[in-house]
Enzyme design. Structure first.
Site, short mmCIF file in Angstrom:
data_model
loop_
_atom_site.label_atom_id
_atom_site.label_comp_id
_atom_site.label_asym_id
_atom_site.label_seq_id
_atom_site.Cartn_x
_atom_site.Cartn_y
_atom_site.Cartn_z
N GLU A 192 0.82 -1.21 0.00
CA GLU A 192 0.00 0.00 0.00
C GLU A 192 0.86 1.27 0.00
O GLU A 192 1.80 1.39 0.79
CB GLU A 192 -0.94 -0.02 1.22
N THR A 214 -6.16 2.86 -5.30
CA THR A 214 -6.00 1.41 -5.19
C THR A 214 -6.86 0.68 -6.23
O THR A 214 -6.41 -0.28 -6.85
CB THR A 214 -6.43 0.93 -3.80
N HIS A 231 0.47 3.01 -5.55
CA HIS A 231 0.52 4.43 -5.96
C HIS A 231 1.41 5.18 -4.99
O HIS A 231 1.89 4.63 -4.01
CB HIS A 231 -0.88 5.05 -6.00
#
Ligand code: GP9
Ligand code: MN
Length: 684
Positions: free
Chosen positions: A261, A305, A481
């Protein structure tokens, strides 16, 4: 006091008084339902305030319609609306109990994934207190029938109902403004239905849903199969033949996709506080049997996401606005990695310690052909196990192992971590590195959560080794990201040592890790430019799956023919030579504005990027894959999938046969969980 009571009861005997009483009662019962029947994730005083007041504007508008009428029928009208709206609330309560989500137009039209007939199971799931949502209607009826409140049958002056309607609209505007101030992009980015209900209310969500669905389905109904022609032609003209040296080297292996993440590439080998921030990932990055890409970019738009997941598993770009997983995930036809691999004999599963409705995963994953979706209700929950968006990574990965060991092999398992997510907060006992010292509070915690994520990966990889899964699996890591957005240039300047961290640098810092780790793989650090759109073709080649027939906008990163022009969702791009940000073209190697680049070259590159993006949008907006019938792919029937916990557990239990292929079955059904070592303080 008596006078107050008297004037209050006089007020209730007016029609306006009755409308207001109905709104108040409706609000009370809705708040009761919000807090006891749904799991809206309300945090902080502003969200609580909005949750309490959000039924008022819409109900004032609806019940206020009664003020335009005269006579008894205005009261009957109000009661009917109240009753119907309560039936709607009641149905949502039941649906939510099963699916942790709200009813939508697509579900009701029956064209979506959920054919699960709620009627069948209604008796099984209804609870006595659910009927309390009808209490306000009953109270109003009783008050009128026993004449505690008398009906006011005369016609009102026009300005009263008009004023009430205007007030309702005004209140809704205020509600929306406050909601946007707490969660910007609430209506455009389309995160989660729970969010809209939490901030704007169930009825507002329904209107939003109807508008959104009508808009998207209008485009789809106009689309026709010949719309695919230009796309197929583009695929043919731009197909990059995969690298044969790597074709099939991972055939039949289990696949782990590990979602890191908000993890940026610069964290790899980054040192702070006299130590490596991510020693475990660094080790994997440098290992001989890891193919590591150091010019790999995230290409997400608003869907963050969700866009990353879409690109990775479909090789289609996210949409310019919102998240395709939410707007189109339930209805569209896809040819996604889980379905492709399912048809190669794989068991497919996604794991995530957040609510299943976020980014509409609970529906989209069915369209993608995921056999299992292990979301937060599959995991033991304790308050201390959660932080931010969901479960803490160490606990999440540890508890995922109990399901992994039950998956029939070969499997494709995607594990979505979440602790390293904005705003990068971590409880004291899990911190093992000091914050950075830029003075920017968003940036400074990033190393702490990244380190925590890294440790959780270390523990997970040790378990793979202990169970032997490391020998039979290919493990793929990717950062979804950026973690630090371009609003933090000053802090990034301090972190990176780049003097004036500018737009060019920000584009370069969209690099995220992409690593493929497998026993015996010919690895090394590969400098090819590419991005998330290229993952699916790269993996399919490694797994020995022919992709020449696929509609995909990326290409094998290892192919000598791979295009190194990396498109960002807003039309900017990066290539080994040119970086475009807005209307400025930079020389990628020097970081200087490229004054020599010809306008022909500029438009050639720009056009390629915009063509790719718009063709991909056409595929999604028009749901064009429904018209595409390659011989080597069978379309997914969403009805075949259910993520109900009891169903999934039953299916896994069935797989525990003598000749079962899960590592648990191969270990005589003796759990391999004691091999999982974690230092998570919450589990001690
Ligand atoms: C929530 C998580 C976060 O389930 O995946 O999504 P993001 O905010 O990173 O898009
Ligand atoms: Mn993310």
């Amino acid at each position: 006091m008596k006078r107050i009571i008297k004037s209050f009861s006089n007020f209730l005997n007016t029609r306006l008084g009755f409308v207001i009483l109905a709104v108040v009662l409706y609000t009370i019962k809705t708040v009761y339902a919000y807090t006891t029947k749904f799991n809206l994730g309300v945090k902080g005083s502003l969200q609580t305030f909005l949750m309490v007041i959000n039924p008022i504007p819409v109900m004032l508008l609806l019940f206020g319609l009664a003020l335009y009428m005269k006579g008894r029928k205005s009261y009957i009208f109000l009661l009917i609306i109240d009753f119907l709206d309560s039936v709607w609330l009641f149905s949502n309560i039941l649906y939510y109990r099963e699916f942790s989500d709200f009813l939508t137009m697509i579900l009701i039209k029956g064209s979506g994934s959920v054919s699960n007939n709620l009627g069948k199971s209604i008796m099984g799931i209804v609870e006595p207190t659910d009927f309390l949502v009808f209490l306000d209607v009953l109270v109003l009826i009783l008050l009128l029938s026993f004449r505690v409140i008398r009906m006011d049958v005369k016609r009102l002056k026009w300005r009263i109902p008009i004023l009430v309607s205007c007030l309702a609209a005004l209140l809704f505007g205020a509600n929306l403004t406050l909601a946007e101030s707490d969660r910007s992009g609430l209506l455009t980015r389309t995160f989660d239905n729970n969010y809209i209900v939490k901030y704007l209310g169930l009825n507002a969500f329904n209107v939003y849903d109807v508008v959104k669905t009508t808009k998207t389905s209008a485009v789809k109904s106009k689309a026709k199969s010949s719309d695919l022609d230009s796309i197929k032609n583009y695929m043919k003209a731009n197909y990059a033949k995969p690298n044969v040296e790597y074709s099939g080297v991972a055939k039949g292996k289990n696949v782990f996709i590990i979602h890191l993440e908000s993890f940026q590439q610069y964290l790899i080998d980054y040192k702070w506080d006299g130590q490596e921030v991510t020693p475990n990932l660094n080790k994997i990055y440098h290992e001989n049997n890891t193919l590591s890409f150091d010019n790999f970019f995230n290409q997400v738009g608003q869907g963050k996401t969700a866009d990353a997941e879409l690109m990775l598993e479909n090789s289609l770009f996210g949409l310019p606005q919102g998240a395709a997983m939410v707007t189109d995930g339930t209805t569209n036809t896809f040819q996604a990695a889980p379905a492709i691999l399912d048809q190669q004999g794989y068991t497919t599963a996604s794991f995530h310690g957040d609510v299943p409705s976020f980014w509409n995963r609970d529906n989209t994953y069915k369209s993608w052909g995921y056999d299992y979706f292990f979301s937060n209700n599959y995991y033991k929950q304790k308050k201390s196990y959660n932080i931010g968006y969901g479960m803490k990574d160490k606990i999440f990965l540890r508890d995922s192992a109990q399901y992994i060991q039950q998956l029939p092999q070969p499997f494709y398992a995607k594990l979505i971590t979440v602790t390293n997510h904005y705003p990068y907060t971590l409880d004291k006992k899990n911190q093992s590195i000091s914050k950075t010292d830029t003075g920017d509070s968003t940036v400074d915690g990033y190393v702490q959560t990244a380190k925590y994520l890294d440790q959780s990966i270390g523990e997970f990889m040790d378990w793979l080794k202990a169970t032997g899964l490391d020998k039979t699996s290919m493990v793929v890591f990717y950062g979804d990201h950026y973690g630090i957005s371009d609003n933090h240039k000053k802090a990034m300047s301090k972190i990176t040592g780049i003097k004036n961290f500018n737009d060019f640098d920000n584009a370069q810092y969209q690099r995220v890790p992409f690593m493929i780790h497998m026993d015996g793989l010919k690895g090394g650090i590969n400098h090819t430019y590419g991005g998330e759109i290229d993952v699916l073709p790269t993996l399919l080649n490694l797994l020995g799956v022919d992709d020449s027939n696929k509609i995909q906008f990326g290409s094998d990163l290892l192919s000598p023919e791979h295009s190194q022009l990396v498109a960002f969702r807003n039309g900017n791009f990066v290539s080994p030579d040119v970086t475009k940000v807005g209307s400025t073209y930079y020389n990628t190697k020097t970081g200087k504005v490229d004054k020599k680049i010809s306008s022909a070259e500029k438009s050639k590159l720009s056009n390629k990027v915009t063509t790719e993006l718009s063709l991909s949008d056409r595929v999604i907006n028009g749901d064009l894959l429904r018209f595409y019938n390659p011989t080597d792919f069978t379309k997914v029937d969403k009805k075949d999938y259910s993520y109900k916990k009891s169903t999934a557990l039953k299916k896994l239990k069935k797989a525990r046969t003598k000749n079962g292929t899960s590592i648990l079955a191969q270990n005589d059904n003796k759990s391999l969980m004691d091999l999982y070592q974690t230092d998570a303080p919450e589990l001690k």
